[in-house]
Design an enzyme around this catalytic site. Structure first.
Site, PDB file in Angstrom:
ATOM      1  CD  GLU A 108      -2.953  -1.140   2.274  1.00  0.00           C
ATOM      2  OE1 GLU A 108      -2.519  -1.350   3.428  1.00  0.00           O
ATOM      3  OE2 GLU A 108      -4.143  -0.930   2.025  1.00  0.00           O
ATOM      4  CD  GLU A 120      -3.242  -6.724   3.579  1.00  0.00           C
ATOM      5  OE1 GLU A 120      -2.835  -7.609   2.798  1.00  0.00           O
ATOM      6  OE2 GLU A 120      -2.834  -5.556   3.552  1.00  0.00           O
TER       7      GLU A 120
HETATM    8  C1  1HE Z   1       6.404  -8.649  12.071  1.00  0.00           C
HETATM    9  C2  1HE Z   1       5.738  -8.491  10.834  1.00  0.00           C
HETATM   10  C3  1HE Z   1       4.518  -7.758  10.836  1.00  0.00           C
HETATM   11  C4  1HE Z   1       7.545  -9.635  10.493  1.00  0.00           C
HETATM   12  N1  1HE Z   1       4.087  -7.275  12.009  1.00  0.00           N
HETATM   13  N2  1HE Z   1       5.919  -8.137  13.200  1.00  0.00           N
HETATM   14  N3  1HE Z   1       1.924  -8.578   6.987  1.00  0.00           N
HETATM   15  C5  1HE Z   1       2.101  -9.908   6.934  1.00  0.00           C
HETATM   16  O1  1HE Z   1       1.213 -10.690   7.178  1.00  0.00           O
HETATM   17  C6  1HE Z   1       3.506 -10.360   6.651  1.00  0.00           C
HETATM   18  C7  1HE Z   1       4.092 -11.016   7.879  1.00  0.00           C
HETATM   19  N4  1HE Z   1       5.513 -11.258   7.756  1.00  0.00           N
HETATM   20  C8  1HE Z   1       6.041 -12.290   7.028  1.00  0.00           C
HETATM   21  O2  1HE Z   1       5.371 -12.990   6.291  1.00  0.00           O
HETATM   22  C9  1HE Z   1       7.517 -12.501   7.157  1.00  0.00           C
HETATM   23  O3  1HE Z   1       7.958 -11.900   8.380  1.00  0.00           O
HETATM   24  C10 1HE Z   1       8.362 -11.922   5.988  1.00  0.00           C
HETATM   25  C11 1HE Z   1       8.112 -12.751   4.720  1.00  0.00           C
HETATM   26  C12 1HE Z   1       8.054 -10.465   5.725  1.00  0.00           C
HETATM   27  C13 1HE Z   1       9.863 -12.013   6.366  1.00  0.00           C
HETATM   28  O4  1HE Z   1      10.191 -13.337   6.766  1.00  0.00           O
HETATM   29  P1  1HE Z   1      11.532 -13.596   7.585  1.00  0.00           P
HETATM   30  O5  1HE Z   1      11.642 -15.088   7.758  1.00  0.00           O
HETATM   31  O6  1HE Z   1      12.666 -12.870   6.963  1.00  0.00           O
HETATM   32  O7  1HE Z   1      11.319 -12.887   9.039  1.00  0.00           O
HETATM   33  P2  1HE Z   1      10.454 -13.371  10.290  1.00  0.00           P
HETATM   34  O8  1HE Z   1      11.276 -14.331  11.130  1.00  0.00           O
HETATM   35  O9  1HE Z   1       9.117 -13.862   9.891  1.00  0.00           O
HETATM   36  O10 1HE Z   1      10.225 -12.008  11.069  1.00  0.00           O
HETATM   37  C14 1HE Z   1      11.276 -11.359  11.775  1.00  0.00           C
HETATM   38  C15 1HE Z   1      10.639 -10.596  12.914  1.00  0.00           C
HETATM   39  O11 1HE Z   1       9.784  -9.586  12.369  1.00  0.00           O
HETATM   40  C16 1HE Z   1       9.730 -11.458  13.775  1.00  0.00           C
HETATM   41  O12 1HE Z   1       9.755 -10.933  15.095  1.00  0.00           O
HETATM   42  P3  1HE Z   1      10.667 -11.616  16.260  1.00  0.00           P
HETATM   43  O13 1HE Z   1      10.442 -10.741  17.428  1.00  0.00           O
HETATM   44  O14 1HE Z   1      10.143 -13.021  16.392  1.00  0.00           O
HETATM   45  O15 1HE Z   1      12.085 -11.584  15.734  1.00  0.00           O
HETATM   46  C17 1HE Z   1       8.349 -11.232  13.186  1.00  0.00           C
HETATM   47  O16 1HE Z   1       7.316 -11.441  14.120  1.00  0.00           O
HETATM   48  C18 1HE Z   1       8.454  -9.745  12.850  1.00  0.00           C
HETATM   49  N5  1HE Z   1       7.510  -9.361  11.811  1.00  0.00           N
HETATM   50  N6  1HE Z   1       6.475  -9.117   9.886  1.00  0.00           N
HETATM   51  C19 1HE Z   1       4.778  -7.471  13.148  1.00  0.00           C
HETATM   52  N7  1HE Z   1       3.850  -7.526   9.726  1.00  0.00           N
HETATM   53  C20 1HE Z   1      -3.170  -0.620   6.832  1.00  0.00           C
HETATM   54  S1  1HE Z   1      -3.728  -2.176   6.826  1.00  0.00           S
HETATM   55  C21 1HE Z   1      -2.463  -3.170   6.231  1.00  0.00           C
HETATM   56  C22 1HE Z   1      -2.730  -4.580   6.641  1.00  0.00           C
HETATM   57  C23 1HE Z   1      -1.513  -5.408   6.519  1.00  0.00           C
HETATM   58  O17 1HE Z   1      -0.440  -4.958   6.170  1.00  0.00           O
HETATM   59  S2  1HE Z   1      -1.723  -7.053   6.907  1.00  0.00           S
HETATM   60  C24 1HE Z   1      -0.284  -7.837   6.347  1.00  0.00           C
HETATM   61  C25 1HE Z   1       0.747  -7.916   7.422  1.00  0.00           C
END
Ligand code: 1HE
Length: 265
Positions: free
Chosen positions: A118, A138
């Protein structure tokens, strides 16, 4: 490049001014640059008060990912009313990016998902490195886009493709993304910033009124009926050609002093 003053070490954004170009980096690589409220509000602050003399901005992300979207840890406790206010806050901020003073170039790599897509779609030009992947998780997380995605993303790729991305969790690669219109440029890994700087430099060389018309008039014309759009276009064209800068540039061309259009440039 010079760091702009007064940036605490843990700032969610890094900004550096490079002449007429402002480079803004999302700075939460440990959370894959997920956008919490602090980061969104910091973006608003930057785009509300661009430093004097800036003619183009670049947004990129620190680390291997552009942006993992909304910080999901902030979503858990929100009720419907709070949800509307939160979504409207994103709209306000991303409108500042899209309809601000200067064109904005996004440099993408790794995840460009959810709210990250976005944000990218509020920018005017997207340069994607080869590792970029695009998704709208989402749909799978039981929520809906809330940062303007349902308005901006179909304008890039069409309603059918966005519906597919959300219904099925489909992930587009960087090459596919370029083919369907998610990015205008594709580069090798780590080549995105160099390309973005080249594009930004080019943009800075345009007449100010042309850049203004492209940011503010073109999207509104494209959203209008043909009748209103054509009228708006004529008014915009007349204003642009009336400027001293336009007259000087046209005179340069007629005197053989301006660059010609070159194939492949
Ligand atoms: C996060 C987020 C997040 C990572 N919010 N903390 N977005 C998503 O659903 C995407 C979610 N994220 C992923 O699918 C993956 O993290 C990635 C593909 C982006 C990257 O993977 P990777 O293996 O490199 O990293 P990871 O181990 O998954 O994440 C590293 C850390 O970042 C981990 O935290 P930690 O404390 O365990 O180290 C994750 O929890 C954190 N992290 N993504 C919070 N999104 C205005 S409305 C919009 C609505 C949306 O955007 S919904 C889609 C959200």
């Amino acid at each position: 490049m010079e760091n702009t003053p007064a940036q605490p070490a843990a700032s969610p954004l890094h900004t550096e001014q490079n002449g007429e170009i402002l480079v803004i980096r999302l700075n939460r690589p440990e959370k894959r640059n997920a956008l919490n409220d602090e980061t969104i509000l910091a973006l608003e602050s930057v785009f509300s008060q661009l430093p004097q003399g800036v003619k183009c901005a670049i947004i990129s992300g620190e680390g291997q990912h552009f942006c993992a979207g909304l910080d999901l840890s902030e979503l858990r406790e929100r009720d419907a009313v709070e949800g509307i206010h939160h979504s409207r806050m994103w709209h306000r901020v991303l409108d500042k990016v899209q309809y601000g003073k200067v064109p904005v170039v996004a440099v993408l790599r790794g995840a460009c998902v959810g709210g990250g897509l976005e944000l990218a779609s509020a920018c005017h030009i997207r340069v994607a490195e080869k590792s970029t992947f695009y998704a709208l998780p989402e749909g799978r997380r039981g929520i809906f886009v809330g940062g303007g995605g349902s308005v901006r993303i179909p304008r890039l790729i069409g309603v059918a493709r966005m519906t597919d991305m959300m219904l099925t969790g489909r992930v587009y690669s960087a090459i596919e993304g370029e083919n369907i219109g998610l990015s205008q440029y594709l580069t090798e890994e780590n080549g995105g910033m160099e390309k973005a700087l080249e594009i930004a430099q080019n943009i800075c060389g345009n007449a100010e009124m042309t850049n203004y018309a492209l940011i503010h008039a073109l999207p509104r014309i494209a959203d209008s009926s043909q009748d209103i759009g054509l009228m708006f276009e004529s008014l915009m064209a007349a204003i642009a050609q009336d400027s001293a800068e336009a007259k000087a540039r046209l005179a340069d061309f007629l005197a053989g002093k301006a660059q010609k259009v070159k194939p492949g440039s």
